[in-house]
Design a protein around this motif. Structure first.
Motif, PDB file in Angstrom:
ATOM      1  N   LEU A 110      45.318  36.134  41.483  1.00 49.45           N
ATOM      2  CA  LEU A 110      44.277  37.017  40.943  1.00 49.45           C
ATOM      3  C   LEU A 110      43.031  36.997  41.814  1.00 49.45           C
ATOM      4  O   LEU A 110      42.428  38.047  42.068  1.00 49.45           O
ATOM      5  CB  LEU A 110      43.919  36.618  39.508  1.00 49.45           C
ATOM      6  CG  LEU A 110      44.862  37.115  38.422  1.00 49.45           C
ATOM      7  CD1 LEU A 110      44.526  36.448  37.090  1.00 49.45           C
ATOM      8  CD2 LEU A 110      44.806  38.618  38.295  1.00 49.45           C
ATOM      9  N   GLU A 111      42.642  35.829  42.277  1.00 53.26           N
ATOM     10  CA  GLU A 111      41.462  35.725  43.134  1.00 53.26           C
ATOM     11  C   GLU A 111      41.671  36.482  44.449  1.00 53.26           C
ATOM     12  O   GLU A 111      40.758  37.139  44.941  1.00 53.26           O
ATOM     13  CB  GLU A 111      41.117  34.257  43.409  1.00 53.26           C
ATOM     14  CG  GLU A 111      40.581  33.530  42.195  1.00 53.26           C
ATOM     15  CD  GLU A 111      39.352  34.187  41.599  1.00 53.26           C
ATOM     16  OE1 GLU A 111      38.452  34.597  42.357  1.00 53.26           O
ATOM     17  OE2 GLU A 111      39.297  34.312  40.361  1.00 53.26           O
ATOM     18  N   GLU A 112      42.870  36.398  45.002  1.00 52.70           N
ATOM     19  CA  GLU A 112      43.181  37.113  46.235  1.00 52.70           C
ATOM     20  C   GLU A 112      43.127  38.627  46.001  1.00 52.70           C
ATOM     21  O   GLU A 112      42.589  39.373  46.824  1.00 52.70           O
ATOM     22  CB  GLU A 112      44.561  36.700  46.752  1.00 52.70           C
ATOM     23  CG  GLU A 112      44.995  37.414  48.006  1.00 52.70           C
ATOM     24  CD  GLU A 112      44.170  37.088  49.236  1.00 52.70           C
ATOM     25  OE1 GLU A 112      44.254  37.838  50.220  1.00 52.70           O
ATOM     26  OE2 GLU A 112      43.419  36.088  49.221  1.00 52.70           O
ATOM     27  N   LEU A 113      43.674  39.076  44.886  1.00 49.93           N
ATOM     28  CA  LEU A 113      43.628  40.508  44.565  1.00 49.93           C
ATOM     29  C   LEU A 113      42.182  40.972  44.374  1.00 49.93           C
ATOM     30  O   LEU A 113      41.806  42.061  44.826  1.00 49.93           O
ATOM     31  CB  LEU A 113      44.448  40.807  43.309  1.00 49.93           C
ATOM     32  CG  LEU A 113      45.964  40.669  43.444  1.00 49.93           C
ATOM     33  CD1 LEU A 113      46.623  40.862  42.082  1.00 49.93           C
ATOM     34  CD2 LEU A 113      46.523  41.647  44.458  1.00 49.93           C
ATOM     35  N   LYS A 114      41.372  40.171  43.714  1.00 43.61           N
ATOM     36  CA  LYS A 114      39.958  40.513  43.517  1.00 43.61           C
ATOM     37  C   LYS A 114      39.223  40.585  44.857  1.00 43.61           C
ATOM     38  O   LYS A 114      38.379  41.452  45.061  1.00 43.61           O
ATOM     39  CB  LYS A 114      39.279  39.498  42.600  1.00 43.61           C
ATOM     40  CG  LYS A 114      39.710  39.611  41.158  1.00 43.61           C
ATOM     41  CD  LYS A 114      39.051  38.533  40.315  1.00 43.61           C
ATOM     42  CE  LYS A 114      39.547  38.541  38.898  1.00 43.61           C
ATOM     43  NZ  LYS A 114      38.945  37.462  38.095  1.00 43.61           N
ATOM     44  N   ARG A 115      39.562  39.671  45.763  1.00 46.86           N
ATOM     45  CA  ARG A 115      38.943  39.684  47.089  1.00 46.86           C
ATOM     46  C   ARG A 115      39.314  40.971  47.825  1.00 46.86           C
ATOM     47  O   ARG A 115      38.455  41.635  48.412  1.00 46.86           O
ATOM     48  CB  ARG A 115      39.382  38.460  47.908  1.00 46.86           C
ATOM     49  CG  ARG A 115      38.679  38.366  49.264  1.00 46.86           C
ATOM     50  CD  ARG A 115      39.357  37.363  50.190  1.00 46.86           C
ATOM     51  NE  ARG A 115      40.727  37.689  50.492  1.00 46.86           N
ATOM     52  CZ  ARG A 115      41.128  38.635  51.354  1.00 46.86           C
ATOM     53  NH1 ARG A 115      40.237  39.366  51.986  1.00 46.86           N
ATOM     54  NH2 ARG A 115      42.405  38.842  51.575  1.00 46.86           N
ATOM     55  N   LYS A 116      40.583  41.325  47.785  1.00 46.18           N
ATOM     56  CA  LYS A 116      41.032  42.550  48.442  1.00 46.18           C
ATOM     57  C   LYS A 116      40.370  43.776  47.821  1.00 46.18           C
ATOM     58  O   LYS A 116      40.006  44.718  48.524  1.00 46.18           O
ATOM     59  CB  LYS A 116      42.551  42.674  48.347  1.00 46.18           C
ATOM     60  CG  LYS A 116      43.291  41.706  49.231  1.00 46.18           C
ATOM     61  CD  LYS A 116      44.796  41.866  49.091  1.00 46.18           C
ATOM     62  CE  LYS A 116      45.538  40.879  49.965  1.00 46.18           C
ATOM     63  NZ  LYS A 116      46.996  41.046  49.847  1.00 46.18           N
TER      64      LYS A 116
ATOM     65  N   ALA B  39      44.952  50.918  42.616  1.00 43.46           N
ATOM     66  CA  ALA B  39      46.224  50.220  42.450  1.00 43.46           C
ATOM     67  C   ALA B  39      46.001  48.714  42.332  1.00 43.46           C
ATOM     68  O   ALA B  39      46.652  48.045  41.516  1.00 43.46           O
ATOM     69  CB  ALA B  39      47.155  50.537  43.614  1.00 43.46           C
ATOM     70  N   LEU B  40      45.082  48.179  43.120  1.00 39.25           N
ATOM     71  CA  LEU B  40      44.762  46.751  43.018  1.00 39.25           C
ATOM     72  C   LEU B  40      44.154  46.431  41.659  1.00 39.25           C
ATOM     73  O   LEU B  40      44.505  45.437  41.031  1.00 39.25           O
ATOM     74  CB  LEU B  40      43.789  46.331  44.126  1.00 39.25           C
ATOM     75  CG  LEU B  40      44.402  46.095  45.496  1.00 39.25           C
ATOM     76  CD1 LEU B  40      43.299  45.860  46.521  1.00 39.25           C
ATOM     77  CD2 LEU B  40      45.353  44.926  45.468  1.00 39.25           C
ATOM     78  N   LYS B  41      43.250  47.294  41.198  1.00 38.68           N
ATOM     79  CA  LYS B  41      42.625  47.071  39.887  1.00 38.68           C
ATOM     80  C   LYS B  41      43.676  47.092  38.786  1.00 38.68           C
ATOM     81  O   LYS B  41      43.658  46.260  37.880  1.00 38.68           O
ATOM     82  CB  LYS B  41      41.565  48.135  39.621  1.00 38.68           C
ATOM     83  CG  LYS B  41      40.835  47.927  38.319  1.00 38.68           C
ATOM     84  CD  LYS B  41      39.762  48.959  38.108  1.00 38.68           C
ATOM     85  CE  LYS B  41      39.066  48.724  36.778  1.00 38.68           C
ATOM     86  NZ  LYS B  41      38.078  49.740  36.497  1.00 38.68           N
ATOM     87  N   ASP B  42      44.621  48.036  38.874  1.00 42.17           N
ATOM     88  CA  ASP B  42      45.695  48.107  37.887  1.00 42.17           C
ATOM     89  C   ASP B  42      46.541  46.842  37.910  1.00 42.17           C
ATOM     90  O   ASP B  42      46.905  46.310  36.860  1.00 42.17           O
ATOM     91  CB  ASP B  42      46.580  49.324  38.144  1.00 42.17           C
ATOM     92  CG  ASP B  42      45.915  50.638  37.785  1.00 42.17           C
ATOM     93  OD1 ASP B  42      44.866  50.634  37.098  1.00 42.17           O
ATOM     94  OD2 ASP B  42      46.435  51.690  38.211  1.00 42.17           O
ATOM     95  N   GLU B  43      46.855  46.353  39.098  1.00 42.20           N
ATOM     96  CA  GLU B  43      47.653  45.129  39.213  1.00 42.20           C
ATOM     97  C   GLU B  43      46.913  43.931  38.639  1.00 42.20           C
ATOM     98  O   GLU B  43      47.488  43.108  37.928  1.00 42.20           O
ATOM     99  CB  GLU B  43      48.028  44.874  40.674  1.00 42.20           C
ATOM    100  CG  GLU B  43      48.983  43.721  40.844  1.00 42.20           C
ATOM    101  CD  GLU B  43      49.455  43.535  42.269  1.00 42.20           C
ATOM    102  OE1 GLU B  43      50.123  42.509  42.519  1.00 42.20           O
ATOM    103  OE2 GLU B  43      49.172  44.384  43.133  1.00 42.20           O
ATOM    104  N   ILE B  44      45.619  43.840  38.918  1.00 41.92           N
ATOM    105  CA  ILE B  44      44.800  42.749  38.368  1.00 41.92           C
ATOM    106  C   ILE B  44      44.823  42.804  36.846  1.00 41.92           C
ATOM    107  O   ILE B  44      45.029  41.785  36.175  1.00 41.92           O
ATOM    108  CB  ILE B  44      43.350  42.836  38.904  1.00 41.92           C
ATOM    109  CG1 ILE B  44      43.313  42.490  40.393  1.00 41.92           C
ATOM    110  CG2 ILE B  44      42.415  41.910  38.114  1.00 41.92           C
ATOM    111  CD1 ILE B  44      42.001  42.859  41.083  1.00 41.92           C
ATOM    112  N   THR B  45      44.637  43.992  36.287  1.00 35.79           N
ATOM    113  CA  THR B  45      44.621  44.154  34.833  1.00 35.79           C
ATOM    114  C   THR B  45      45.963  43.768  34.222  1.00 35.79           C
ATOM    115  O   THR B  45      46.009  43.047  33.221  1.00 35.79           O
ATOM    116  CB  THR B  45      44.257  45.604  34.461  1.00 35.79           C
ATOM    117  OG1 THR B  45      42.980  45.911  35.009  1.00 35.79           O
ATOM    118  CG2 THR B  45      44.234  45.802  32.963  1.00 35.79           C
ATOM    119  N   LYS B  46      47.056  44.212  34.824  1.00 33.11           N
ATOM    120  CA  LYS B  46      48.395  43.885  34.313  1.00 33.11           C
ATOM    121  C   LYS B  46      48.636  42.383  34.328  1.00 33.11           C
ATOM    122  O   LYS B  46      49.190  41.826  33.377  1.00 33.11           O
ATOM    123  CB  LYS B  46      49.464  44.590  35.142  1.00 33.11           C
ATOM    124  CG  LYS B  46      49.575  46.061  34.871  1.00 33.11           C
ATOM    125  CD  LYS B  46      50.618  46.693  35.775  1.00 33.11           C
ATOM    126  CE  LYS B  46      50.586  48.202  35.665  1.00 33.11           C
ATOM    127  NZ  LYS B  46      51.524  48.843  36.597  1.00 33.11           N
TER     128      LYS B  46
END
Length: 59
Positions: free
Chosen positions: A7-13, A44-51
């Motif tokens: 999750l932290e990596e996705l938030k960074r991206k 798409a990243l935001k959606d993945e983070i939320t899921k």
């Protein structure tokens, strides 16, 4: 990779893309299609983070 680190990596991206979009919008040489592609990747990243967050809280 743990869920938290993923999750932290996705938030960074996501943040990196936000900065890239801001720079692209400030540059007259970047076309609208390129900006749209960046925005779609960011969404798409935001959606993945939320899921992942939802999946984590329901288990």
């Amino acid at each position: 990779m743990s869920l938290t680190s993923h999750l932290e990596e996705l938030k960074r991206k996501h943040g990196d893309l936000e900065r890239e979009i801001d720079q692209a919008q400030a540059s007259p040489s970047v076309d609208d299609l390129q900006i749209l592609k960046l925005k779609r990747r960011k969404l798409a990243l935001k959606d993945e983070i939320t899921k992942l967050k939802v999946a984590h809280t329901t288990h």
